[in-house]
Structures are given as structure tokens and as C-alpha cells.
Design a protein around this motif. Structure first.
Motif, short mmCIF file in Angstrom:
data_model
loop_
_atom_site.label_atom_id
_atom_site.label_comp_id
_atom_site.label_asym_id
_atom_site.label_seq_id
_atom_site.Cartn_x
_atom_site.Cartn_y
_atom_site.Cartn_z
N SER A 16 0.84 -1.19 0.00
CA SER A 16 0.00 0.00 0.00
C SER A 16 0.88 1.24 0.00
O SER A 16 2.11 1.15 0.12
CB SER A 16 -0.93 0.00 1.21
OG SER A 16 -0.16 0.10 2.40
N LEU B 43 -7.96 9.36 -2.21
CA LEU B 43 -6.88 8.38 -2.10
C LEU B 43 -7.43 6.95 -2.09
O LEU B 43 -6.72 6.00 -2.44
CB LEU B 43 -6.10 8.64 -0.81
CG LEU B 43 -4.84 7.82 -0.54
CD1 LEU B 43 -3.76 8.16 -1.55
CD2 LEU B 43 -4.34 8.07 0.88
N LEU B 44 -8.71 6.81 -1.70
CA LEU B 44 -9.35 5.50 -1.57
C LEU B 44 -10.45 5.40 -2.63
O LEU B 44 -11.55 5.94 -2.46
CB LEU B 44 -9.94 5.34 -0.16
CG LEU B 44 -8.94 5.62 0.99
CD1 LEU B 44 -9.65 5.60 2.33
CD2 LEU B 44 -7.79 4.62 0.96
N GLU C 189 -4.93 1.78 1.53
CA GLU C 189 -4.98 2.21 0.14
C GLU C 189 -4.15 1.21 -0.67
O GLU C 189 -3.05 1.47 -1.12
CB GLU C 189 -4.49 3.66 -0.01
CG GLU C 189 -3.06 3.96 0.37
CD GLU C 189 -2.74 3.95 1.85
OE1 GLU C 189 -2.68 2.86 2.41
OE2 GLU C 189 -2.47 5.03 2.41
N ASN D 115 -15.41 7.61 -3.97
CA ASN D 115 -14.36 7.21 -3.03
C ASN D 115 -14.97 6.75 -1.73
O ASN D 115 -16.19 6.70 -1.58
CB ASN D 115 -13.38 8.37 -2.81
CG ASN D 115 -14.08 9.60 -2.24
OD1 ASN D 115 -14.91 9.51 -1.34
ND2 ASN D 115 -13.76 10.77 -2.79
N GLY E 296 -6.09 1.62 -3.53
CA GLY E 296 -5.31 2.83 -3.65
C GLY E 296 -5.19 3.25 -5.11
O GLY E 296 -5.57 2.53 -6.03
#
Length: 595
Positions: free
Chosen positions: A59, A153-154, A65, A147, A106
Motif C-alpha cells: 500500500s 486516495l481511496l 490504500e 471514493n 489505492g
């Protein structure tokens, strides 16, 4: 019955415990996971029989992520290291479950990278939710997407896509064949697609007998997730909240009514905990540090599967910060706590409770019956095959006597103190020490235990803890200071605790069940009154310019309901689900998840 029905879990956040760098540079693997091998003996010595460890796989930063589901994070080592670690756990009789982060990936995950490169022509376009090439984001991708929790980021996976379902199911098969894992804790299970979870359950039944699926669920009716088609268990956040606030407020009614509320959902084997990698340490949360004792007696004896978060058995502190969870996930050196079982009362208590739980089947399989309840004393029974185990706790600064119905035995023994009491007229009269708890078992029917001194003395604990942080009572946490007043019976009871304190007996000599019965009836009458009053309260006004992080719990709940109403009719069940969630951070993420 399966192994997880009688498991006692130890929970490790490996990137934190190993002291790994915060950011992954994807360089040569560093074998930090091997530094955790000595912890396996420690886990066994304090009576735990299973380990939940994660996140583990490659990650970018905190582990959630995911970059590669089939490769151990290079900050922790190699796949060979993980295979050897699980094998070492199994050799000690410890089952192992991994963190399964299947709701999102991620941005470095191969499917997302392909979308960045090939855009509308990517074969993985439908692997994610609502990829929109008319939009953009803070990364200037030239497209937007759904997200988790408002964090780009996710990236939210499209779990209804058969290709995604097949891929994740193959990941599970790989984890079993490569690492021999025994189960998975599903991250963000409360937002997973239910058909997707059904596919995971079918795969679980295929890959290994008694393969366990446990989901992270913050709020709601847990039976929606725990059933024969989806998951075996979920995280019991309702009891987590009741355990610390019920002691801080001297309000055992909240804990007892939370147990009843959960039992009304069905016979669910929920994952019980007092802290984890996302919430403050229990030793920080407690206003009176001596309550560490009764809190953990309840953790190990109430219905459900108990879990200890690494380091909390030593009584360490950890405070949740708005910008960082680092203090909740510290690097620890086991050698610093080499004699903790002998010198640290917190560790001694946890070890004793582990031994008791393993040798007392009624605590895993027995039915539950409330025996006596006041604000400051609480007793219940766990009955199995004609054997009654009686549990007593006391959050008062003075000893208390309790007269309780016993089982078919002539004598009972307190497993933590060694006290013995005779059964007279099918009842026992027991002394429960101040800020303490005890587990009473029939003498001769179950193993007797060497008494362990487990009084929690703040000075002794601080001397044994290497990391000192300010006292918990000096910090106000939004999660703990704001409580919804009109949700479950447990929260309703908490809202009337001031009235209860004025009317409940403050005597430390509690000799009859009738007293507890009267107090329970009085409390339930007040709960009804509080409920009637709550229906008349004015609607909460929400400032649209206010950041979610700065809103109160009530404002967040109102904002979420408003978002729901803009999408269609809001049912009573939807309202109840929102009202049942009283966790500030969870509500913030929920509100941010609306587009």
C-alpha cells in the motif's frame, strides 16, 4: 461449533507495531514482520487463541490504500515472511485472520493506473464506481470517481461488477493457499454491497472449513450483516461505547440495556472490544483508571468474542488526534514488558481472564440472564448445561455485597480472588470489591485458579509503561462528549443518568433482588418519559458553510438526513440507522460520502 465461537483475539496493526515508515517507497523489502515472531508467545501467554493482524498488503501509506493484494507490504517484508509468521502462529495453536480491504483500492492499484493511462478505452473502466471524464479532482486526473469517506486516495470499487467479484474471491483463495489464513476482517463492511458479501461467504465456505468472515460495522441492526448468507460476525461498536461511558458515568443501566438491545437482534456472536486502531485506548478513555478491571471483566464475560488491542494489556495510553492516528498505533518493544504479567496489574488481569475464559465454556456458549442491576453494581449469569456462572462488577469506590440466585452447586469460588462462598437457599451472598469484578464458578465443577492480584493502581501502571501521555480526563473528545439522546434504549438510559443517580440507592450493601427490580422499573419509566420529551425537541439547524469536522453529532445526523431526503423518501428505519450512529468520526465520513 467452530473455533471462532470460543476464540479470544489479539489485534495487531503491524505497520505501527513494527515502526514502519509512514510512506511506502516501494524499495527492497525490509523484514520487519519477523520482529513480531516473539509476540506470538506473548499472545499465547496472556490467553489469546487468535490473532487479527492487518492491513498487511502492499500500500501507499497507512495500509488501507491497497496497491497489490497478493504482495506483503515491502515495509514489512516478503510473502515468505508472512507464510512463516502464520505457520509459527498455527504451531502455537493461534488462528490468524487478515484485514481484507475490498471496498476500495489505492491509486497505485493496477486497474486504476490503467484508467489513468487509457482513460475511456481502459478495460478496467467499470471496476470503479462512477468514473466521470467530465469531472476532475485534486490530483488533476482529468476525471472524477466515487471514493470512501471523502478521500480520493481511496477509490471505490464497483462490487457489483462480476469481474471485481471474481478477482477479490481469487485473492481470498490465494491468501488461503499461500498463507493458510483462517479468516478475514472486512474493512468498511457497512458500505459493502450485500451481493458481494454473499459471494465472499460462498468463497469462504469453499476455501477452508470454518473460514471466518468478520466485518467492520459501526452502527445499525447488526443482523443485516450477520446471518447465514453474508458474515459470521461484525464489530460491536454499540457495546464498545457502553463499556467506557457506562463506567465514566457510573451508569450500569446503559451497559445492561445495550446487551438487551443487542440480544433483540438475535443470537449473534459479535466481535467485542474496548479499543482498536481507530479509537482511543481504553486506559485513556476511563476517567477512573481503576475501572480498567470491571471493564475487562465484562469484555471477557458478556456474550460475544473478546479482543485485546496490542499494548492495551499493558495499560498504555493513546489519544485520537484529528490529523493523525499515530498515537493509537505505536511501535512497541516487547522486551520492555518482559515481566509485565508479574509486575503490571493490567497485564495480570488480562492474562487471568484469558485463562478463565478458556476453561469456562459457559462464557463462550452459555445463555445470558440479568440478575441484579443498579447504577454502580451489575450481576448476570451465563448458563450452560445446568452449570451457572455468575459475573459481578462494581464501579463504586466502596465494596458492595450482592445476594444472587446460584446454580446447582453447594459452593462457589471467585476465579480472580479465590474467595469461596456457600450456597444457602439456592443463593450466594458475595462481596464485590471496590472498582472491581469477579467471575463465580461452582467449586469442583470447573478448574479453580490461582488468585491474581489485579487491583489497578495508577502509580504502578505508570511506572511500568514506557510511554507517558497526559491524563485522559484533561482532554475532551467529540466522540465521547456528544451522545444522541433518543436512539437505542442504551442511549436513552444514558440520557437519564442524572435522574437515576438522584433516585438510585447509593448504599454499598445490596442484599435483595427486589431493590434492583424496583430500580430497573423506575429507570424504564424515566426512559419512556425521556423518549416522549425527545419527540418534541426542535429540529437541528445546520450551517451549510460549516465543515463536517466542526459539526456536533446532532448537526451531522441532521445533515445526513437532509442528504438522504434529497435523494428520495426517508423511511423510519433509515432515520433509526442515522440516530443509532453517535460516533463523530463515523458521521463525518458518512456525510462526506454523499456527492
Amino acid at each position: 461449533m467452530s473455533w471462532y465461537n470460543e476464540a479470544i483475539f489479539y489485534h495487531i496493526y503491524p505497520l505501527g507495531l513494527c515502526g514502519a515508515p509512514k510512506q511506502n517507497e516501494y524499495t527492497t523489502p525490509v523484514h520487519r514482520l519477523n520482529t513480531l515472531l516473539p509476540w506470538i508467545n506473548h499472545i499465547k501467554e496472556i490467553g489469546c487463541t487468535a490473532l487479527y493482524i492487518g492491513p498487511l498488503f502492499e500500500s501507499v501509506g497507512h495500509g488501507y490504500e491497497t496497491t497489490d493484494y497478493k504482495k506483503l507490504d515491502s515495509r514489512l517484508g516478503t510473502n515468505e515472511d508472512l507464510t512463516a509468521f502464520v505457520k509459527a502462529c498455527h504451531e502455537k495453536g493461534i488462528k490468524v485472520i487478515f484485514d481484507g480491504v475490498f471496498n476500495h483500492t489505492g491509486r497505485d492499484f493496477f486497474a486504476f493506473k490503467d484508467i489513468q493511462k487509457n482513460r475511456e478505452h481502459s478495460q478496467y473502466l467499470n471496476w470503479y464506481c462512477n468514473v466521470n471524464f467530465w469531472g476532475n479532482n485534486e490530483y488533476n486526473d482529468g476525471f472524477s470517481y466515487d471514493n470512501w469517506g471523502g478521500y480520493n486516495l481511496l477509490v471505490k470499487l464497483n462490487q457489483r461488477n462480476p469481474e471485481v467479484q471474481n478477482y477479490i474471491c481469487d485473492v481470498i483463495r490465494y491468501w488461503v493457499s499461500e498463507f493458510d489464513v483462517d479468516g478475514i476482517r472486512l474493512d468498511a463492511a457497512d458500505v459493502l454491497d450485500f451481493d458481494f458479501m454473499r459471494a465472499l461467504r460462498r468463497t469462504a465456505e469453499e476455501v477452508k472449513p470454518d473460514f471466518w468472515l468478520m466485518g467492520e460495522v459501526i452502527h445499525g441492526d447488526y443482523s443485516r450483516w450477520v446471518n447465514g448468507e453474508t458474515l459470521h460476525s461484525v464489530t460491536n461498536y454499540a457495546l464498545h461505547k457502553a463499556l467506557y461511558s457506562g463506567h465514566n458515568d457510573h451508569n450500569y443501566f446503559e451497559i445492561a440495556h445495550t446487551v438487551k438491545y443487542l440480544q433483540n437482534m438475535g443470537n449473534l456472536d459479535l466481535y467485542n472490544f474496548v479499543d482498536n486502531h481507530d479509537v482511543e485506548r481504553i486506559y485513556t478513555k476511563l476517567s477512573n483508571k481503576a475501572h480498567f478491571n470491571p471493564v475487562h471483566v465484562l469484555l471477557y464475560t458478556l456474550p460475544g468474542v473478546p479482543s485485546i488491542y496490542y499494548g492495551s494489556e499493558f495499560g498504555i495510553e493513546g489519544r485520537k488526534e484529528r490529523s493523525s492516528d499515530d498515537s493509537l498505533r505505536p511501535a512497541l518493544v516487547l522486551a520492555d514488558y518482559a515481566d509485565a504479567k508479574e509486575t503490571n496489574p493490567c497485564t495480570a488481569l488480562v492474562a487471568a481472564l484469558g485463562k478463565i475464559r478458556q476453561n469456562t465454556p459457559a462464557l463462550s456458549y452459555g445463555s445470558y440472564a440479568e440478575l441484579q442491576l443498579t447504577n454502580r453494581q451489575f450481576a448476570f449469569a451465563r448458563d450452560l448445561d445446568g452449570v451457572r456462572v455468575v459475573v459481578t462488577v462494581n464501579n463504586d469506590d466502596n465494596d458492595a455485597w450482592m445476594n444472587l440466585p446460584a446454580g446447582n452447586a453447594s459452593e462457589y469460588v471467585g476465579t480472580l480472588t479465590g474467595q469461596k462462598v456457600s450456597v444457602e437457599g439456592e443463593r450466594i451472598n458475595v462481596c464485590v470489591h471496590a472498582n472491581s469484578g469477579e467471575i463465580w464458578v461452582p467449586a469442583g465443577d470447573m478448574p479453580e485458579y490461582t488468585p491474581v492480584k489485579v487491583e489497578v493502581k495508577e502509580k504502578a501502571v505508570k511506572e511500568s509503561v514506557k510511554e507517558e501521555t497526559p491524563a485522559a480526563e484533561e482532554t475532551a473528545v467529540a466522540e465521547e462528549t456528544t451522545v444522541a439522546e433518543e436512539t437505542t434504549v442504551a442511549e436513552k438510559t444514558s440520557a437519564t443518568k442524572t435522574e437515576e443517580k438522584e433516585t438510585a440507592s447509593e448504599s454499598t450493601d445490596v442484599n435483595t433482588i427486589s431493590t434492583a427490580t424496583k430500580e430497573t422499573a423506575a429507570t424504564e419509566e424515566k426512559v419512556t418519559e425521556a423518549s416522549e420529551k425527545s419527540t418534541a425537541k426542535e429540529p437541528v439547524k445546520v450551517d451549510p458553510n460549516k465543515a463536517p469536522e466542526d459539526m456536533t453529532v446532532e448537526e451531522l445526523q441532521a445533515a445526513i438526513l437532509a442528504k438522504m431526503a434529497s435523494n428520495g423518501p426517508v423511511t423510519d428505519q433509515m432515520k433509526k440507522t442515522v440516530d443509532d450512529n453517535i460516533w463523530h468520526d463515523s458521521l463525518v465520513n458518512w456525510l462526506k460520502s454523499f456527492r
